[in-house]
Design a protein around this motif. Sequence first.
Motif, PDB file in Angstrom:
ATOM      1  N   MET A  10      30.697  39.740  37.399  1.00 21.55           N
ATOM      2  CA  MET A  10      31.337  40.695  36.510  1.00 21.55           C
ATOM      3  C   MET A  10      32.618  40.084  35.953  1.00 21.55           C
ATOM      4  O   MET A  10      33.322  39.357  36.637  1.00 21.55           O
ATOM      5  CB  MET A  10      31.679  41.989  37.263  1.00 21.55           C
ATOM      6  N   ILE A  11      32.861  40.365  34.711  1.00 19.10           N
ATOM      7  CA  ILE A  11      34.068  39.883  34.050  1.00 19.10           C
ATOM      8  C   ILE A  11      35.071  41.024  34.063  1.00 19.10           C
ATOM      9  O   ILE A  11      34.780  42.108  33.573  1.00 19.10           O
ATOM     10  CB  ILE A  11      33.763  39.472  32.589  1.00 19.10           C
ATOM     11  N   GLN A  12      36.223  40.779  34.653  1.00 23.18           N
ATOM     12  CA  GLN A  12      37.216  41.852  34.677  1.00 23.18           C
ATOM     13  C   GLN A  12      37.973  41.882  33.366  1.00 23.18           C
ATOM     14  O   GLN A  12      38.498  40.865  32.910  1.00 23.18           O
ATOM     15  CB  GLN A  12      38.184  41.685  35.834  1.00 23.18           C
ATOM     16  N   LEU A  13      37.987  43.056  32.785  1.00 27.31           N
ATOM     17  CA  LEU A  13      38.720  43.225  31.530  1.00 27.31           C
ATOM     18  C   LEU A  13      40.135  43.643  31.890  1.00 27.31           C
ATOM     19  O   LEU A  13      40.445  44.817  31.968  1.00 27.31           O
ATOM     20  CB  LEU A  13      38.049  44.287  30.649  1.00 27.31           C
ATOM     21  N   THR A  14      40.947  42.654  32.155  1.00 23.66           N
ATOM     22  CA  THR A  14      42.307  42.946  32.588  1.00 23.66           C
ATOM     23  C   THR A  14      43.195  43.240  31.388  1.00 23.66           C
ATOM     24  O   THR A  14      43.182  44.324  30.858  1.00 23.66           O
ATOM     25  CB  THR A  14      42.880  41.776  33.418  1.00 23.66           C
ATOM     26  N   THR A  15      43.897  42.252  30.964  1.00 20.36           N
ATOM     27  CA  THR A  15      44.759  42.442  29.804  1.00 20.36           C
ATOM     28  C   THR A  15      44.075  41.852  28.580  1.00 20.36           C
ATOM     29  O   THR A  15      43.090  41.137  28.695  1.00 20.36           O
ATOM     30  CB  THR A  15      46.102  41.717  30.009  1.00 20.36           C
ATOM     31  N   ALA A  16      44.607  42.148  27.443  1.00 23.61           N
ATOM     32  CA  ALA A  16      44.037  41.633  26.202  1.00 23.61           C
ATOM     33  C   ALA A  16      44.052  40.105  26.181  1.00 23.61           C
ATOM     34  O   ALA A  16      43.141  39.480  25.648  1.00 23.61           O
ATOM     35  CB  ALA A  16      44.802  42.180  25.009  1.00 23.61           C
ATOM     36  N   THR A  17      45.081  39.513  26.807  1.00 25.39           N
ATOM     37  CA  THR A  17      45.195  38.055  26.776  1.00 25.39           C
ATOM     38  C   THR A  17      44.046  37.360  27.502  1.00 25.39           C
ATOM     39  O   THR A  17      43.653  36.268  27.125  1.00 25.39           O
ATOM     40  CB  THR A  17      46.538  37.587  27.390  1.00 25.39           C
ATOM     41  N   ALA A  18      43.510  38.025  28.529  1.00 27.13           N
ATOM     42  CA  ALA A  18      42.422  37.433  29.302  1.00 27.13           C
ATOM     43  C   ALA A  18      41.176  37.226  28.446  1.00 27.13           C
ATOM     44  O   ALA A  18      40.416  36.300  28.659  1.00 27.13           O
ATOM     45  CB  ALA A  18      42.099  38.297  30.511  1.00 27.13           C
ATOM     46  N   PHE A  64      35.285  46.531  34.116  1.00 25.18           N
ATOM     47  CA  PHE A  64      34.524  45.307  34.261  1.00 25.18           C
ATOM     48  C   PHE A  64      33.404  45.281  33.228  1.00 25.18           C
ATOM     49  O   PHE A  64      32.959  46.318  32.765  1.00 25.18           O
ATOM     50  CB  PHE A  64      33.897  45.224  35.657  1.00 25.18           C
ATOM     51  N   ALA A  65      32.987  44.083  32.901  1.00 25.11           N
ATOM     52  CA  ALA A  65      31.865  43.952  31.978  1.00 25.11           C
ATOM     53  C   ALA A  65      31.004  42.793  32.427  1.00 25.11           C
ATOM     54  O   ALA A  65      31.460  41.891  33.133  1.00 25.11           O
ATOM     55  CB  ALA A  65      32.378  43.720  30.570  1.00 25.11           C
ATOM     56  N   SER A  66      29.749  42.826  32.014  1.00 23.55           N
ATOM     57  CA  SER A  66      28.880  41.695  32.270  1.00 23.55           C
ATOM     58  C   SER A  66      28.024  41.472  31.039  1.00 23.55           C
ATOM     59  O   SER A  66      27.792  42.379  30.249  1.00 23.55           O
ATOM     60  CB  SER A  66      28.012  41.951  33.509  1.00 23.55           C
ATOM     61  N   CYS A  67      27.585  40.236  30.868  1.00 17.56           N
ATOM     62  CA  CYS A  67      26.780  39.897  29.703  1.00 17.56           C
ATOM     63  C   CYS A  67      25.620  39.031  30.159  1.00 17.56           C
ATOM     64  O   CYS A  67      25.734  38.288  31.141  1.00 17.56           O
ATOM     65  CB  CYS A  67      27.637  39.158  28.676  1.00 17.56           C
ATOM     66  N   ALA A  82      33.649  40.866  24.407  1.00 12.55           N
ATOM     67  CA  ALA A  82      34.819  41.271  23.618  1.00 12.55           C
ATOM     68  C   ALA A  82      34.428  42.290  22.549  1.00 12.55           C
ATOM     69  O   ALA A  82      35.104  43.298  22.366  1.00 12.55           O
ATOM     70  CB  ALA A  82      35.457  40.046  22.982  1.00 12.55           C
ATOM     71  N   ALA A  83      33.315  42.026  21.870  1.00 10.81           N
ATOM     72  CA  ALA A  83      32.854  42.922  20.808  1.00 10.81           C
ATOM     73  C   ALA A  83      32.436  44.275  21.377  1.00 10.81           C
ATOM     74  O   ALA A  83      32.813  45.330  20.852  1.00 10.81           O
ATOM     75  CB  ALA A  83      31.693  42.284  20.046  1.00 10.81           C
ATOM     76  N   ALA A  84      31.676  44.245  22.474  1.00 14.74           N
ATOM     77  CA  ALA A  84      31.199  45.483  23.088  1.00 14.74           C
ATOM     78  C   ALA A  84      32.344  46.266  23.713  1.00 14.74           C
ATOM     79  O   ALA A  84      32.388  47.492  23.611  1.00 14.74           O
ATOM     80  CB  ALA A  84      30.135  45.177  24.137  1.00 14.74           C
ATOM     81  N   ALA A  85      33.292  45.549  24.327  1.00 10.89           N
ATOM     82  CA  ALA A  85      34.423  46.215  24.976  1.00 10.89           C
ATOM     83  C   ALA A  85      35.262  46.986  23.958  1.00 10.89           C
ATOM     84  O   ALA A  85      35.780  48.060  24.259  1.00 10.89           O
ATOM     85  CB  ALA A  85      35.287  45.203  25.719  1.00 10.89           C
TER      86      ALA A  85
END
Length: 98
Positions: A10-18, A64-67, A82-85
Amino acid sequence: MTETEGAKKMIQLTTATAIEKAITKARTVKPRVHVNCFGSYTVTNKTTGATYTVTCEKRDGRRFASCTCKAGELGRACYHVAAAAGIHVQLATEQASH
Ligand SMILES: [Zn+2]
């Protein structure tokens, strides 16, 4: 929510910079995002026609997100995520305001 430990990262969507780089790429590629349901998105690269499934979920207050693409499987923030989030956050905001 099912646990996806092991098989899927899983990719953690923390801050925009990540995911900043991924967002920049998403702006360039401009993939099409189809909403399957809240938290599940199909992202299509309009140039290649490749489609990937992005899943967004909230765990312990963190997003969190996964692709299903190669980068996503390695736990890297890809432009599909990024697009889906971007859409996901918009939908979440709409839901919260109801
Ligand atoms: Zn991806």
